[in-house]
Scaffold this active site. Structure first.
Site, PDB file in Angstrom:
ATOM      1  CB  VAL A 130      -0.868  -0.027   1.069  1.00 23.28           C
ATOM      2  CG1 VAL A 130      -1.968   1.325   1.234  1.00 23.28           C
ATOM      3  CG2 VAL A 130      -1.856  -1.128   1.425  1.00 23.28           C
TER       4      VAL A 130
ATOM      5  NE  ARG B 195      -1.622   1.881  10.335  1.00 26.18           N
ATOM      6  CZ  ARG B 195      -0.356   1.732   9.629  1.00 26.18           C
ATOM      7  NH1 ARG B 195      -0.426   1.395   8.304  1.00 26.18           N
ATOM      8  NH2 ARG B 195       0.683   1.443  10.482  1.00 26.18           N
ATOM      9  NE  ARG B 196      -8.050   6.352   2.270  1.00 28.04           N
ATOM     10  CZ  ARG B 196      -8.139   6.972   1.070  1.00 28.04           C
ATOM     11  NH1 ARG B 196      -6.941   7.231   0.418  1.00 28.04           N
ATOM     12  NH2 ARG B 196      -9.161   7.290   0.457  1.00 28.04           N
TER      13      ARG B 196
ATOM     14  CB  THR C   3      -9.173  -5.359   4.626  1.00 34.46           C
ATOM     15  OG1 THR C   3      -8.323  -5.003   5.840  1.00 34.46           O
ATOM     16  CG2 THR C   3     -10.232  -6.264   5.232  1.00 34.46           C
TER      17      THR C   3
ATOM     18  CB  SER D 141       6.829  -7.460   4.517  1.00 31.47           C
ATOM     19  OG  SER D 141       5.417  -7.066   4.700  1.00 31.47           O
TER      20      SER D 141
ATOM     21  CE1 TYR E  43      -0.375 -10.368   3.693  1.00 27.14           C
ATOM     22  CE2 TYR E  43       1.666 -10.146   4.825  1.00 27.14           C
ATOM     23  CZ  TYR E  43       0.585  -9.869   3.778  1.00 27.14           C
ATOM     24  OH  TYR E  43       1.164  -9.132   2.835  1.00 27.14           O
TER      25      TYR E  43
ATOM     26  CG  PHE F  92       6.439 -16.862  -3.425  1.00 27.94           C
ATOM     27  CD1 PHE F  92       5.179 -16.287  -3.359  1.00 27.94           C
ATOM     28  CD2 PHE F  92       6.887 -17.820  -2.673  1.00 27.94           C
ATOM     29  CE1 PHE F  92       4.542 -16.701  -2.099  1.00 27.94           C
ATOM     30  CE2 PHE F  92       6.035 -18.618  -1.759  1.00 27.94           C
ATOM     31  CZ  PHE F  92       5.006 -17.921  -1.527  1.00 27.94           C
TER      32      PHE F  92
END
Length: 401
Positions: free
Chosen positions: A83, A89-90, A94, A117, A122, A401
């Site tokens: 992102v 945070r928007r 999701t 990352s 997750y 990957f």
């Protein structure tokens, strides 16, 4: 402005990559972009827009992964999730996760997998920590214990052009028996073994060592000190069809001149520690690698095999993918599982994250119970279930990957 989600087209890669570069604080070159194009499946990449501005997204590679006892099976290899700064945070991620999992439901892949990352991201989307790798460090010249056989075949250093066809053939022979290993197209080989100056990170070009039954790829970091050379040999990959070839390749790498230390991001159960005369010379630290998401409980659990017979009713919670929530009778006979939705009382209660963590056979359900992901209702069932899920070896994925 309202956010919208779209799938990409073939000409959308450059814009998408610019957003990823911004997200990961990276600057891609034209060469890297073209290399990535060979792995890019635009119809499996979801992008979120704020008006006309692309602000985030994520993709899937169509791969196979080796699962316990059943060889290669389809997996959605989730990649390139990011992102753009200033738009976090928007709910962008999701929306991407929602789109990915909805598209996978009752499709080709019953599981998804990724490298995270950041480890805290997750689990909230149902991914469980399914595999780890070891950061291995062994001093040059470390002796093998008495009785270790390296056979009579010679290990040769060869060019990339000579090595790659052999490496691809060996990898394909070995992959079906190595839990966590992925299928590789030619584009995947080119991507993961790219060797421009930028790819080297201050190390040498790749060097290729061939054995008739295996191969090793490595780089060297030169370090000349007052008492002599203390370079680092960084192993990229070591694959062998036989145990003797494995030992011979390790012996070769440990005896390379001008080196002080061998370093390798390797499997958490890499047997080199048991080859050494002094096992303490092999320093190891572990970190997370594959995170697995069970997309469809019934399909996923039925596509791998199990160590022992078991019959249990599992009550699964899954807020993000409600089609998985409920009670499932999980029955294993002679290694094969059947999974059916039932209304019976549960023997074990668990979340979908626990199923993902245990899926490749490296994480014990009894350990997850102690971490409060799993609750035993019927005494004795959890131990039996945990044993059934174990694999023959620790899962490992040799590529990011």
């Amino acid at each position: 402005m309202a956010l919208t989600l779209r799938t990409l087209t073939a000409d959308g890669l450059a814009e998408f990559q610019r957003v990823l570069d911004s997200s990961f604080l990276h600057d891609s070159t034209d060469d890297e972009l073209e290399r990535w194009r060979g792995l890019f499946e635009p119809e499996r990449h979801h992008a979120v827009f704020d008006g006309d501005e692309l602000i985030g997204g994520g993709g899937i590679q169509s791969r196979d992964i080796t699962v316990p006892g059943a060889g290669p099976q389809p997996v959605a290899a989730v990649t390139s999730v990011g992102v753009k700064p200033g738009h976090r945070r928007r709910g962008v991620m999701t929306r991407v996760m929602r789109a990915q999992l909805d598209s996978l439901h009752e499709g080709r892949e019953a599981i998804a997998a990724l490298w995270a990352s950041e480890a805290a991201i997750y689990p909230r989307f149902g991914y469980g920590l399914a595999a780890e790798f070891s950061r291995l460090s062994v001093p040059r010249g470390a002796a093998f214990r008495r009785g270790v056989s390296t056979g009579g075949e010679r290990v040769r250093e060869v060019s990339r052009d000579e090595a790659m066809p052999v490496a691809k053939a060996v990898y394909e022979d070995v992959r079906p028996g190595r839990t966590g290993w992925l299928s590789r197209t030619d584009a995947a080989w080119d991507y993961h073994f790219a060797d421009t100056e930028r790819d080297r990170g201050g190390l040498s070009a790749y060097r290729y060592a061939l054995h008739p039954q295996g191969y090793a790829v490595y780089r060297v970091k030169n370090d000349w000190q007052d008492r002599g050379p203390r370079g680092e040999l960084h192993v990229r990959e070591l694959v062998a069809r036989t145990d003797e070839a494995f030992a011979a390749l390790y012996r070769y790498l440990l005896d390379v001149d001008l080196v002080g230390e061998l370093k390798f991001f390797t499997a958490s159960d890499d047997p080199v520690v048991h080859l050494l005369e002094d096992s303490r010379l092999a320093l190891r630290s572990r970190s997370d690698s594959l995170w697995v998401r069970v997309v469809d409980v019934d399909r996923a659990l039925a596509q791998r095999r199990y160590q022992s017979d078991v019959d249990a009713v599992l009550e699964v919670s899954d807020e993000f993918c409600p089609w998985n929530a409920g009670r499932w009778r999980f029955t294993v006979k002679d290694g094969a599982a059947t999974v059916q939705r039932v209304d019976d009382d549960p023997d074990v209660v668990l979340d979908v994250q626990a199923l993902g963590a245990a899926y490749l056979g490296g994480t014990r359900l009894v350990s997850l119970a102690r971490a409060q992901h799993v609750q035993e209702v019927t005494p004795g069932v959890l131990n039996a279930l945990s044993h059934a899920f174990l694999g023959d070896r620790e899962p490992h994925c040799p590529e990011v990957f």
